[in-house]
Design a protein around this motif. Sequence first.
Motif, PDB file in Angstrom:
ATOM      1  N   VAL A 125       8.088  -0.683  -1.196  1.00  0.00           N
ATOM      2  CA  VAL A 125       6.639  -0.497  -1.185  1.00  0.00           C
ATOM      3  C   VAL A 125       5.901  -1.081  -2.379  1.00  0.00           C
ATOM      4  CG1 VAL A 125       4.848   1.317  -1.283  1.00  0.00           C
ATOM      5  CG2 VAL A 125       6.905   1.688   0.010  1.00  0.00           C
ATOM      6  N   ILE A 143       1.588   6.084  -6.457  1.00  0.00           N
ATOM      7  CA  ILE A 143       1.260   6.197  -4.928  1.00  0.00           C
ATOM      8  C   ILE A 143       0.576   7.237  -4.692  1.00  0.00           C
ATOM      9  CG2 ILE A 143       3.445   4.907  -4.249  1.00  0.00           C
ATOM     10  CD1 ILE A 143       4.770   7.701  -3.647  1.00  0.00           C
ATOM     11  N   THR A 198       4.743   0.495  -8.415  1.00  0.00           N
ATOM     12  CA  THR A 198       3.574   0.533  -8.821  1.00  0.00           C
ATOM     13  C   THR A 198       3.026  -0.496  -9.860  1.00  0.00           C
ATOM     14  OG1 THR A 198       4.354   2.179 -10.274  1.00  0.00           O
ATOM     15  CG2 THR A 198       3.875   2.880  -8.154  1.00  0.00           C
ATOM     16  N   GLU A 200       2.464  -1.012  -4.659  1.00  0.00           N
ATOM     17  CA  GLU A 200       1.107  -0.440  -4.764  1.00  0.00           C
ATOM     18  C   GLU A 200       0.455  -0.912  -6.169  1.00  0.00           C
ATOM     19  OE1 GLU A 200      -2.041   1.365  -4.868  1.00  0.00           O
ATOM     20  OE2 GLU A 200      -0.973   2.002  -3.207  1.00  0.00           O
ATOM     21  N   SER A 201      -0.604  -1.318  -6.029  1.00  0.00           N
ATOM     22  CA  SER A 201      -1.481  -1.944  -7.097  1.00  0.00           C
ATOM     23  C   SER A 201      -1.725  -0.844  -8.033  1.00  0.00           C
ATOM     24  CB  SER A 201      -2.678  -2.654  -6.691  1.00  0.00           C
ATOM     25  OG  SER A 201      -3.514  -1.896  -6.127  1.00  0.00           O
ATOM     26  N   GLY A 207       0.873  -1.129   0.018  1.00  0.00           N
ATOM     27  CA  GLY A 207       0.054   0.142   0.062  1.00  0.00           C
ATOM     28  C   GLY A 207       0.990   1.227   0.093  1.00  0.00           C
ATOM     29  N   GLY A 208       0.483   2.142  -1.190  1.00  0.00           N
ATOM     30  CA  GLY A 208       1.340   3.370  -1.126  1.00  0.00           C
ATOM     31  C   GLY A 208       0.555   4.520  -0.636  1.00  0.00           C
ATOM     32  N   GLY A 209      -0.301   4.395   0.338  1.00  0.00           N
ATOM     33  CA  GLY A 209      -0.925   5.645   0.732  1.00  0.00           C
ATOM     34  C   GLY A 209      -0.416   6.301   1.745  1.00  0.00           C
ATOM     35  N   THR A 240      -3.297  -1.182   3.209  1.00  0.00           N
ATOM     36  CA  THR A 240      -4.296  -1.097   1.751  1.00  0.00           C
ATOM     37  C   THR A 240      -5.586  -0.469   2.191  1.00  0.00           C
ATOM     38  OG1 THR A 240      -4.802  -3.294   2.274  1.00  0.00           O
ATOM     39  CG2 THR A 240      -3.043  -2.879   0.963  1.00  0.00           C
TER      40      THR A 240
END
Length: 465
Positions: free
Chosen positions: A203, A210, A235, A205-206, A182-184, A272
């Motif tokens: 990291v 991000i 990513t 991220e889907s 998760g890149g939040g 996530t």
Amino acid sequence: MAEPEHLDVLVLGSGQAGNLIAWHMAKSGSRTALVERRWIGGSCPNIACMPSKNEVWSARIAHLVHHAGQFGTLTTPGKTDMAQVRQRKRDMVAGEVAAFRAGFKSSGAELIEGSGRFIAPKALEVQLNAGGTRILTGDTVFLNIGTHSAMPPIAGLEAAKPLTHIDILEIDYVPSHLIVLGGGYVGLEFAQAYRRFGSRVTVIESAPQIIGREDADSAEAITQILSDEGIRILTSANVVKVEGQSGRTITLTLRGAAGEERLEASDILVATGRVPNTAGIGLETAGVALDSRGYIQVNDRLETTAPDVWALGECAGSPQFTHVSVDDFRIVRDNLAGGHRSTTDRLTPSCVFTDPPLAHVGLRERDAQRQGIPVRVAKMPTGAVVRTHTTGEKLGFMKALVGEDDRILGFTMIGAEAGEVMAAVQTAMLAGLPYRKLRDAVIAHLTMAEGLGPLLENVPPRAAV
């Protein structure tokens, strides 16, 4: 079965809004009780905002020590004592919880520690933490029950016992290789902190970028900053399988644009998203409807579908910030007194506490384009602010969006003290000031806010009609 106890006000959940409404109603003369199963004061002082920022600050100190030679201070190579980092955090949390307990004592609101479940409209059965049961009814009910970490449906992930934002605050070691799913906001703050503590960090991220809600230039800048610190950011990457156990050895299989890859690590953190704490507490029995995502359905006054039942904070789908929960309280408080406050007209700021932080308020550039709102964009490197010449904190940029009527519609900053600079712009936006008022203001030298003058000098002229 316990005999019902009737109250004027019944609050379920000790989040920021729940505490404030309980204290306010009790001080106003209403017999009030609040039920909380675990976190006195809510998630913010216990397991979220404050403890995470406490550890983020410890990581910043480690980073400064590592780079002290640039400022003329000679140090031996530093080493992180995670047990001490954790103890510093725990000491702060203990002080915060004590302050919340004192708030209940001084207000006269009763704090009941236990798990509540609705057994009828406006009636709670509470299994007390100390043993026993109480049945509580109230004329008015407030729900402030929060959210918890989402666990994505990835094969083997749950069995791997991954860290959540709660668990990672309690570890007393530096992971050799931490993978962050998760890149939040949460994922990036912990990723940078643990890189600075000494971990290798990846990291995943889907999404294509991000911090997906931000403009592309913000995501690119934060990606570059974190990459320069040695964090690997992937990513458009989807984890399809997890093997092993977090804290020992884990292997992730992921698919991305370059095909399939296997990653080995020592620990994995899941960041996530969030899930509302609305399941299994009898809300349907209480007549409280949920929306399609499981959040409590409310109108713009925060009233639920049940009479005299209100929902506040994250469980009501409000933006997941403590400052919004506090404003939810103000809206409900004023409406109970005959006001006409709404959630639809507030200007909500946000801040990602990476180093440097990312702060934003108002309209984003991509949203202006999507909505067809004409804006003039002024942008300037943070390094152009004179204060950074003395501190060396030159990373990032400042960006303002100005409407055709010369009012500021949005502001974004990546840079030192970005949150404080944003607050100055937010004040101007709330006042409806034309950008020239802020551009021409006499702002103290040497401050980061001083950069607003030259930034707003860059506002393009109105397009010729």
